[in-house]
Write a protein that holds these residues in place. Structure first.
Motif, PDB file in Angstrom:
ATOM      1  N   PHE A 218       0.861  -1.189   0.000  1.00 61.68           N
ATOM      2  CA  PHE A 218       0.000   0.000   0.000  1.00 61.68           C
ATOM      3  C   PHE A 218       0.898   1.241   0.000  1.00 61.68           C
ATOM      4  CE2 PHE A 218      -2.415  -3.411   1.893  1.00 61.68           C
ATOM      5  CZ  PHE A 218      -3.725  -3.236   1.454  1.00 61.68           C
ATOM      6  N   PRO A 219       1.471   1.606  -1.130  1.00 60.33           N
ATOM      7  CA  PRO A 219       2.365   2.774  -1.123  1.00 60.33           C
ATOM      8  C   PRO A 219       1.614   4.039  -0.676  1.00 60.33           C
ATOM      9  CG  PRO A 219       2.391   1.645  -3.262  1.00 60.33           C
ATOM     10  CD  PRO A 219       1.312   1.025  -2.458  1.00 60.33           C
ATOM     11  N   ASN A 220       2.276   4.870   0.091  1.00 58.67           N
ATOM     12  CA  ASN A 220       1.716   6.195   0.403  1.00 58.67           C
ATOM     13  C   ASN A 220       1.920   7.096  -0.802  1.00 58.67           C
ATOM     14  OD1 ASN A 220       0.947   5.972   3.273  1.00 58.67           O
ATOM     15  ND2 ASN A 220       3.117   5.502   3.546  1.00 58.67           N
ATOM     16  N   THR A 221       0.989   8.015  -1.015  1.00 57.21           N
ATOM     17  CA  THR A 221       1.155   8.923  -2.154  1.00 57.21           C
ATOM     18  C   THR A 221       0.688  10.320  -1.781  1.00 57.21           C
ATOM     19  OG1 THR A 221      -1.073   8.655  -3.064  1.00 57.21           O
ATOM     20  CG2 THR A 221       0.583   7.090  -3.802  1.00 57.21           C
ATOM     21  N   MET A 222       1.275  11.301  -2.450  1.00 55.65           N
ATOM     22  CA  MET A 222       0.746  12.658  -2.380  1.00 55.65           C
ATOM     23  C   MET A 222       0.286  13.022  -3.794  1.00 55.65           C
ATOM     24  SD  MET A 222       1.564  15.975  -3.299  1.00 55.65           S
ATOM     25  CE  MET A 222       2.866  17.067  -2.796  1.00 55.65           C
ATOM     26  N   VAL A 223      -0.994  13.344  -3.906  1.00 62.35           N
ATOM     27  CA  VAL A 223      -1.545  13.704  -5.221  1.00 62.35           C
ATOM     28  C   VAL A 223      -1.910  15.176  -5.203  1.00 62.35           C
ATOM     29  CG1 VAL A 223      -2.505  11.448  -5.817  1.00 62.35           C
ATOM     30  CG2 VAL A 223      -3.860  13.010  -4.446  1.00 62.35           C
ATOM     31  N   ASP A 224      -1.679  15.847  -6.295  1.00 61.12           N
ATOM     32  CA  ASP A 224      -2.063  17.266  -6.338  1.00 61.12           C
ATOM     33  C   ASP A 224      -2.415  17.711  -7.752  1.00 61.12           C
ATOM     34  OD1 ASP A 224      -2.566  19.874  -5.727  1.00 61.12           O
ATOM     35  OD2 ASP A 224      -0.479  20.408  -5.265  1.00 61.12           O
ATOM     36  N   ARG A 225      -3.610  18.193  -7.888  1.00 66.91           N
ATOM     37  CA  ARG A 225      -4.066  18.917  -9.071  1.00 66.91           C
ATOM     38  C   ARG A 225      -5.452  19.459  -8.742  1.00 66.91           C
ATOM     39  NH1 ARG A 225      -3.932  17.401 -15.493  1.00 66.91           N
ATOM     40  NH2 ARG A 225      -2.499  19.153 -15.585  1.00 66.91           N
ATOM     41  N   ILE A 226      -5.693  20.693  -9.070  1.00 67.69           N
ATOM     42  CA  ILE A 226      -7.020  21.265  -8.806  1.00 67.69           C
ATOM     43  C   ILE A 226      -7.920  20.929  -9.988  1.00 67.69           C
ATOM     44  CG2 ILE A 226      -8.306  23.404  -8.480  1.00 67.69           C
ATOM     45  CD1 ILE A 226      -5.852  24.440  -6.883  1.00 67.69           C
ATOM     46  N   VAL A 227      -8.928  20.118  -9.691  1.00 60.80           N
ATOM     47  CA  VAL A 227      -9.838  19.616 -10.743  1.00 60.80           C
ATOM     48  C   VAL A 227     -11.273  19.892 -10.291  1.00 60.80           C
ATOM     49  CG1 VAL A 227     -10.502  17.633 -12.147  1.00 60.80           C
ATOM     50  CG2 VAL A 227      -8.194  17.733 -11.177  1.00 60.80           C
ATOM     51  N   PRO A 228     -11.828  21.027 -10.682  1.00 64.39           N
ATOM     52  CA  PRO A 228     -13.199  21.320 -10.255  1.00 64.39           C
ATOM     53  C   PRO A 228     -14.194  20.343 -10.876  1.00 64.39           C
ATOM     54  CG  PRO A 228     -12.118  23.283 -11.151  1.00 64.39           C
ATOM     55  CD  PRO A 228     -11.236  22.118 -11.459  1.00 64.39           C
ATOM     56  N   ALA A 229     -15.294  20.083 -10.153  1.00 65.66           N
ATOM     57  CA  ALA A 229     -16.372  19.282 -10.743  1.00 65.66           C
ATOM     58  C   ALA A 229     -16.863  20.014 -11.990  1.00 65.66           C
ATOM     59  CB  ALA A 229     -17.496  19.142  -9.733  1.00 65.66           C
ATOM     60  N   ALA A 230     -17.183  19.252 -13.034  1.00 64.39           N
ATOM     61  CA  ALA A 230     -17.623  19.885 -14.288  1.00 64.39           C
ATOM     62  C   ALA A 230     -18.943  20.616 -14.070  1.00 64.39           C
ATOM     63  CB  ALA A 230     -17.784  18.823 -15.367  1.00 64.39           C
ATOM     64  N   THR A 231     -19.096  21.713 -14.778  1.00 67.68           N
ATOM     65  CA  THR A 231     -20.378  22.441 -14.789  1.00 67.68           C
ATOM     66  C   THR A 231     -20.810  22.513 -16.251  1.00 67.68           C
ATOM     67  OG1 THR A 231     -19.277  24.551 -15.130  1.00 67.68           O
ATOM     68  CG2 THR A 231     -19.664  23.884 -12.833  1.00 67.68           C
ATOM     69  N   PRO A 232     -22.073  22.839 -16.528  1.00 69.51           N
ATOM     70  CA  PRO A 232     -22.470  22.971 -17.941  1.00 69.51           C
ATOM     71  C   PRO A 232     -21.560  23.950 -18.685  1.00 69.51           C
ATOM     72  CG  PRO A 232     -24.407  22.967 -16.513  1.00 69.51           C
ATOM     73  CD  PRO A 232     -23.209  22.984 -15.607  1.00 69.51           C
ATOM     74  N   ALA A 233     -21.162  25.044 -17.996  1.00 69.24           N
ATOM     75  CA  ALA A 233     -20.325  26.050 -18.669  1.00 69.24           C
ATOM     76  C   ALA A 233     -18.930  25.483 -18.962  1.00 69.24           C
ATOM     77  CB  ALA A 233     -20.219  27.294 -17.802  1.00 69.24           C
ATOM     78  N   SER A 234     -18.334  24.769 -18.003  1.00 62.99           N
ATOM     79  CA  SER A 234     -16.975  24.240 -18.242  1.00 62.99           C
ATOM     80  C   SER A 234     -17.026  23.197 -19.353  1.00 62.99           C
ATOM     81  CB  SER A 234     -16.380  23.655 -16.958  1.00 62.99           C
ATOM     82  OG  SER A 234     -16.966  22.412 -16.626  1.00 62.99           O
ATOM     83  N   ARG A 235     -18.112  22.431 -19.389  1.00 61.32           N
ATOM     84  CA  ARG A 235     -18.219  21.405 -20.442  1.00 61.32           C
ATOM     85  C   ARG A 235     -18.350  22.062 -21.817  1.00 61.32           C
ATOM     86  NH1 ARG A 235     -22.216  17.949 -18.085  1.00 61.32           N
ATOM     87  NH2 ARG A 235     -20.680  17.230 -16.593  1.00 61.32           N
ATOM     88  N   ARG A 236     -19.135  23.141 -21.869  1.00 57.68           N
ATOM     89  CA  ARG A 236     -19.289  23.850 -23.154  1.00 57.68           C
ATOM     90  C   ARG A 236     -17.942  24.389 -23.628  1.00 57.68           C
ATOM     91  NH1 ARG A 236     -24.037  25.857 -21.163  1.00 57.68           N
ATOM     92  NH2 ARG A 236     -23.035  27.735 -20.387  1.00 57.68           N
TER      93      ARG A 236
END
Ligand code: CS2
Length: 487
Positions: A218-236
């Motif tokens: 079970f390796p420990n990990t540090m993950v990082d990236r800002i990924v907002p939940a999609a919105t209709p506007a971001s999808r467009r």
């Protein structure tokens, strides 16, 4: 026209394509929790490893709770696009690494079969903090959690992360090496998952508990990236850049980081090809990121929610909240041990800059969710350590008061409704609302051991928090934060 294997060549010319033969991919990674974060983070590192020439690592994506994403991906031959935005600059790529996507309640046999398949050498997980059914303050298994009780009673029809992993492992041939890589924002996330799965297995199946201990890593990990939940506007926006309809499109920041403990039971994708750092000890990276990024994020979220600021960038632009965020980060930084060779001050400035990325529609409501899971990991260790040394943390203590106030309020300071999304919050919110004054409210709140732990909190600290609650009740969030502008 929709994004599919056949149509992807019709995307706009500047869009990056997978660039390898997808039909040659075999399945090598199983991922639990098929949300946007995985698809914009670990999946891209795996994509890079495949691109570098190793076709063993097709990803089988499993969603435990949400049927929409597997269905959408299936309609697109499992292709989706990721648009990385930094101010006005954006790059879009089509990702080809996912080769299958299942909604576990509808495809449990397939999921357990894949977990038992020796060809799957790596399992990755992003199921959020609450997906592990733990007590946030102790990180021990919550044996009374409804999903755990269900899974212990129906071992072959599990619905929790731990139940699914255990049922899959039970079917897996002995001697087939497996590494389970937790990618959620928890300190020592790999060790924690190992402990939880071991505790779960030990309740009914000591043989499995021994396998978890001896055969799986079970390796420990540090993950990082800002990924907002999609919105209709971001999808467009993403679809316009792609030139095709993509119902699974993701817009995220350009920054990405993955630090992974080099502790694998068998083969793994060469994630270094995507820039991952394999190292002996991830804990200092995890602690730094969890406190400075996630800790400050949570403070921005509650301050933003109470002040009617809907996105992180909007909140950072507000002079009071922006200054308060900086103050909270400085309070948190005081107890952070930097990883060797890291300049924590420069790291902090870079974080504040990332929070100001106005190209992202990152909702404060999204980060405010699940506070009972996040606050104990993000703020309380720094508070405990500081208080034990006799040091007050003015901004961080105010952030805690903002959260408690947020939990007891129905509306923000403009009278707009607040809806806390946090399954663990109702008992805490009820205690706060039922208190006869602010001192009692703090007393009642801190008595919630699952969130605040069992050790007592200093009297002076409790009095300061109660005074903050009074300011919040009488004069609002801006008044509580305005002190940062003058210090
Ligand atoms: C955020 C994280 O929603 C949250 O709680 O703090 O999702 C954050 O955006 C990521 O951890 C960034 O790596």
């Amino acid at each position: 026209m929709r994004l599919t294997q056949r149509n992807c060549c019709r995307a706009n010319a500047e869009v990056q394509q997978p660039g390898y033969d997808r039909s040659r991919l075999s399945r090598g990674v199983l991922h639990l929790g098929l949300g946007a974060f995985h698809r914009a983070h670990q999946a891209l590192y795996t994509e890079a490893a495949i691109h570098a020439g190793d076709s063993r690592w097709g990803i089988v994506g499993v969603s435990l709770r949400e049927p929409r994403t597997p269905r959408t991906l299936a309609a697109q031959d499992f292709l989706y696009s990721v648009t990385e935005c930094e101010g006005a600059a954006a790059t879009t790529r089509v990702v080809g690494a996912v080769v299958q996507a299942w909604y576990a309640p509808h495809a449990l046999e397939e999921v357990l079969g894949a977990l038992a398949d020796p060809g799957i050498a790596v399992v990755t997980c992003t199921v959020t903090e609450k997906g592990y059914c733990l007590h946030p303050s102790s990180a021990d298994l919550d044996t009374q959690h409804p999903d755990i009780r269900h899974d212990l009673a129906h071992r072959d029809a599990p619905r929790s992360t731990l139940g699914v992993l255990a049922a899959g492992l039970r079917r897996r041939p002995a001697g087939a090496p497996l590494s389970i890589v937790c990618c959620d924002n928890m300190p020592t996330n790999g060790d924690t998952l190992r402990k939880l799965l071991g505790q779960y297995a030990a309740l009914k199946d000591p043989v499995l508990a021994r396998r978890v201990r001896d055969d799986v890593t079970f390796p420990n990990t540090m993950v990082d990236r800002i990924v907002p939940a999609a919105t209709p506007a971001s999808r467009r926006d993403a679809q316009r850049r792609l030139g095709l309809r993509d119902e699974a499109a993701i817009v995220c920041e350009a920054f990405t980081q993955w630090v992974i403990e080099d502790r694998f039971a068998g083969p793994r994708p060469a994630w270094e090809a995507g820039g991952a750092l394999l190292t002996g000890d991830v804990r200092p990276f995890q602690a730094m990121k969890l406190q400075l990024l996630n800790g400050t994020h949570s403070a921005i979220a509650y301050a933003g929610q109470l002040c009617g600021l809907q996105t992180v960038a909007e909140a950072m632009d507000d002079p009071l909240v922006g200054a308060f965020a900086r103050g909270v980060m400085a309070d948190l930084r005081a107890t952070v041990q930097a990883p060797p060779g890291y300049d924590v001050a420069a790291y902090s400035e870079a974080l504040l800059q990332r929070f100001r990325n106005a190209a992202l529609d990152h909702r404060t409501a999204q980060i405010a969710a699940d506070g009972t899971q996040k606050v104990p990991l993000r703020w309380l260790p720094a508070l405990r350590e500081s208080l034990a040394a006799g040091v007050a943390r003015p901004c961080l203590e105010r952030a805690l008061a903002l959260w408690l106030h947020y939990l007891r309020c129905d509306t923000n300071q403009h009278g707009e409704p607040l809806a806390a999304s946090d399954p663990g919050a109702p008992p805490l919110a009820a205690a706060l609302r039922g208190a006869h004054d602010d001192t009692d409210a703090i007393h009642q709140a801190l008595a919630h051991g699952a969130v605040f732990g069992e050790a007592p909190w200093p009297k002076q600290f409790q009095l300061r928090l109660a005074a903050h609650l009074t300011v919040l009740r009488e004069r609002g969030a801006a008044a509580l934060m305005s002190f940062t502008a003058t210090t």
